[in-house]
Design a protein around this motif. Structure first.
Motif, short mmCIF file in Angstrom:
data_model
loop_
_atom_site.label_atom_id
_atom_site.label_comp_id
_atom_site.label_asym_id
_atom_site.label_seq_id
_atom_site.Cartn_x
_atom_site.Cartn_y
_atom_site.Cartn_z
N TYR A 62 -6.57 10.61 -0.49
CA TYR A 62 -8.02 10.63 -0.69
C TYR A 62 -8.63 9.24 -0.51
CZ TYR A 62 -7.05 15.17 -2.84
OH TYR A 62 -6.63 16.45 -3.08
N LYS A 63 -9.39 9.07 0.55
CA LYS A 63 -10.11 7.82 0.75
C LYS A 63 -11.29 7.75 -0.21
CE LYS A 63 -8.86 7.09 5.60
NZ LYS A 63 -8.13 5.86 5.36
N PRO A 64 -11.69 6.55 -0.65
CA PRO A 64 -11.13 5.26 -0.25
C PRO A 64 -9.94 4.82 -1.10
CG PRO A 64 -13.01 4.89 -1.67
CD PRO A 64 -12.89 6.39 -1.50
N TYR A 65 -9.67 5.54 -2.21
CA TYR A 65 -8.65 5.07 -3.15
C TYR A 65 -7.28 5.59 -2.77
CZ TYR A 65 -12.99 4.19 -5.61
OH TYR A 65 -14.26 3.78 -5.93
N CYS A 66 -6.70 5.02 -1.72
CA CYS A 66 -5.42 5.53 -1.23
C CYS A 66 -4.66 4.41 -0.53
CB CYS A 66 -5.65 6.68 -0.26
SG CYS A 66 -6.58 6.23 1.22
N ALA A 67 -3.35 4.57 -0.48
CA ALA A 67 -2.50 3.59 0.22
C ALA A 67 -1.11 4.17 0.38
CB ALA A 67 -2.43 2.27 -0.54
N SER A 68 -0.35 3.62 1.31
CA SER A 68 1.06 3.90 1.42
C SER A 68 1.79 3.12 0.32
CB SER A 68 1.58 3.45 2.79
OG SER A 68 2.98 3.33 2.77
N PRO A 69 2.66 3.77 -0.46
CA PRO A 69 3.33 3.06 -1.56
C PRO A 69 4.04 1.78 -1.13
CG PRO A 69 3.71 5.42 -1.75
CD PRO A 69 3.03 5.20 -0.43
N ASP A 70 4.71 1.78 0.02
CA ASP A 70 5.47 0.60 0.42
C ASP A 70 4.57 -0.54 0.88
OD1 ASP A 70 7.97 1.60 -0.24
OD2 ASP A 70 8.30 2.46 1.75
N LYS A 71 3.41 -0.22 1.44
CA LYS A 71 2.52 -1.28 1.91
C LYS A 71 1.89 -2.06 0.76
CE LYS A 71 1.45 0.64 6.46
NZ LYS A 71 2.15 -0.44 7.19
N ILE A 72 1.74 -1.40 -0.40
CA ILE A 72 1.24 -2.11 -1.58
C ILE A 72 2.38 -2.41 -2.55
CG2 ILE A 72 -1.09 -1.17 -1.38
CD1 ILE A 72 -0.35 0.80 -3.66
N GLY A 73 3.60 -2.00 -2.17
CA GLY A 73 4.76 -2.14 -3.04
C GLY A 73 5.69 -3.25 -2.59
N TYR A 74 6.91 -2.86 -2.19
CA TYR A 74 7.93 -3.89 -1.96
C TYR A 74 7.53 -4.89 -0.88
CZ TYR A 74 9.80 -2.26 2.54
OH TYR A 74 9.97 -1.95 3.87
N GLN A 75 6.68 -4.47 0.08
CA GLN A 75 6.28 -5.39 1.14
C GLN A 75 5.39 -6.52 0.63
OE1 GLN A 75 4.60 -3.04 4.33
NE2 GLN A 75 6.45 -1.83 4.56
N THR A 76 4.91 -6.40 -0.61
CA THR A 76 4.11 -7.46 -1.23
C THR A 76 4.83 -8.10 -2.43
OG1 THR A 76 2.94 -6.05 -2.83
CG2 THR A 76 2.05 -6.16 -0.60
N GLY A 77 6.11 -7.75 -2.62
CA GLY A 77 6.88 -8.30 -3.73
C GLY A 77 6.90 -7.43 -4.97
N VAL A 78 6.26 -6.27 -4.91
CA VAL A 78 6.19 -5.36 -6.06
C VAL A 78 7.24 -4.26 -5.87
CG1 VAL A 78 4.75 -3.70 -7.29
CG2 VAL A 78 3.74 -5.83 -6.43
N THR A 79 8.16 -4.14 -6.81
CA THR A 79 9.24 -3.15 -6.64
C THR A 79 8.92 -1.81 -7.29
OG1 THR A 79 10.40 -4.02 -8.58
CG2 THR A 79 11.01 -4.93 -6.44
N THR A 80 7.94 -1.79 -8.22
CA THR A 80 7.50 -0.54 -8.83
C THR A 80 5.98 -0.48 -8.81
OG1 THR A 80 9.40 -0.41 -10.33
CG2 THR A 80 7.46 0.87 -10.93
N VAL A 81 5.43 0.55 -8.19
CA VAL A 81 3.99 0.79 -8.25
C VAL A 81 3.73 2.00 -9.12
CG1 VAL A 81 3.49 -0.26 -6.02
CG2 VAL A 81 3.94 2.19 -6.13
#
Length: 373
Positions: A62-81
């Protein structure tokens, strides 16, 4: 087989070797010697338990509040979203299937409205709030759904008043799971919301600047109901977001001793790419610049959110815990930081994630990180 990460710097100043066996922490020692195969030499980097972002939007529907988990997760240093209510009971199965395919660990607060963020006034129609739907969803995915979410601001609730929160508080107590509550523009007023929160519940967007409904009264004093809520065990979460973080409020809160428990981003595609959030590292840098110690801010994305979520195998270096780590540096660099209202501060120190250890693999972020959506 036991492997070792050598020369990792902790935020308390210690330098250690981390022993890993079967994707679990075997031990943390000053010097493991040469007895075990070296997985990597972390010289020059800080190592922390894997970062946990307590408030994200990781359901890409659902836009606008949406994202791929990995793009906001491990690829930014975050291992748990942790998704904060993007999905309700209608779509939780779909979200769970997406989460299973992600490299990043994904957990979810279930929106009390069955439609989730299909509409952004999801609590205006109380017919969409069903105990049976919520209970069935939690029973179906008890480990994935770690709590309930209610967005209690004027644009979300319409004419529903406090009723959605009253229902949410009752349901979360029955389920013995925490309730995360979004605050913003009135009505309802902050003191009304706080009166319904229980020990272990989470108030997110704690440093938003939407007058007159932020944490400071017109006379400049801390909202009395906030102090009482904190005393009884309500947690304060940052939840930066596009419109929910104010440098002036955060500075004043620090001076008044109103400290966050957890730092989260409220990140999704749009505010990752165009700001003002960008990443967890950017958000952490803001709090470093506000004068909090590195140890304090890293605890707010590791140990504390793991405790809040009752995830004892995450967020710590204890023996037997998950071997998930974020490796980062603090570099001398001048950068302009912007809050959700356009206020700017200048920093000379920037936190930069370099790699994660996740799923038994060391992943260098410069090889994987991308803002593409």
């Amino acid at each position: 087989m036991i492997q070792v990460i050598k020369n990792a710097s902790l935020t308390n100043g210690q330098k250690v070797d981390i022993l890993i066996e079967n994707s679990r922490i075997k031990d943390i020692v000053a010097n493991a010697g040469g007895f075990y195969p070296v997985l990597l030499d972390a010289e020059g980097m800080f190592a922390s338990p894997g970062w946990i972002d307590l408030h994200t939007h990781a359901f890409p529907k659902y836009k606008p509040y949406c994202a791929s988990p990995d793009k906001i997760g491990y690829q930014t240093g975050v291992t748990t979203v942790v998704d904060a209510g993007s999905s309700g009971a209608n779509t939780i199965e779909e979200f769970y299937q997406i989460a299973k395919t992600a490299r990043t660990r994904v957990l979810a607060f279930l929106n009390i409205s069955r439609i989730g963020l299909e509409r952004i006034d999801e609590l205006a129609n109380l017919d969409e709030v069903s105990w049976d739907a919520i209970n069935n969803a939690v029973n179906a995915y008890p480990s994935f759904i770690i709590g309930l979410k209610a967005r209690m601001s004027a644009s979300v609730i319409g004419d529903s008043g406090l009723k959605p929160l009253q229902l949410a508080a009752r349901y979360s107590t029955t389920l013995n799971k925490p309730l995360m509550v979004h605050i913003g523009s009135a009505p309802p007023m902050l003191h009304e919301i706080l009166s319904l929160l229980n020990k272990g519940d989470i108030l997110t967007h704690c440093y938003h600047g939407k007058s007159p409904n932020h944490i400071f009264q017109n006379n400049g004093e801390v909202e009395a109901a906030l102090a009482e809520a904190v005393r009884r065990g309500v947690y304060l979460d940052v939840g930066h977001g596009k419109s929910s973080f104010s440098f002036p409020i955060a500075k004043k809160a620090k001076e008044a001793g109103v400290h966050f428990d957890t730092i989260s981003t409220d990140i999704y595609e749009e505010n990752q790419i165009n700001g003002p959030v960008y990443s967890m590292a950017d958000t952490l840098t803001k709090f470093l610049t506000l004068g909090y110690s590195l140890e304090t801010i890293i605890r707010a994305v590791t140990e504390t959110p793991a405790y809040v979520l009752n995830q004892p195998e995450l967020g710590n270096f204890n023996r037997g815990s998950c071997a998930e780590f974020t490796f980062f540096t603090v570099e001398n660099e001048t950068k302009i930081l912007i809050d959700s209202l356009g206020n700017e501060i200048i920093t000379n120190q920037v936190i930069k994630p370099q790699a994660v250890f996740l799923g038994g693999e060391y992943i260098e972020l410069e090889k994987h990180y991308s803002y593409e959506v």
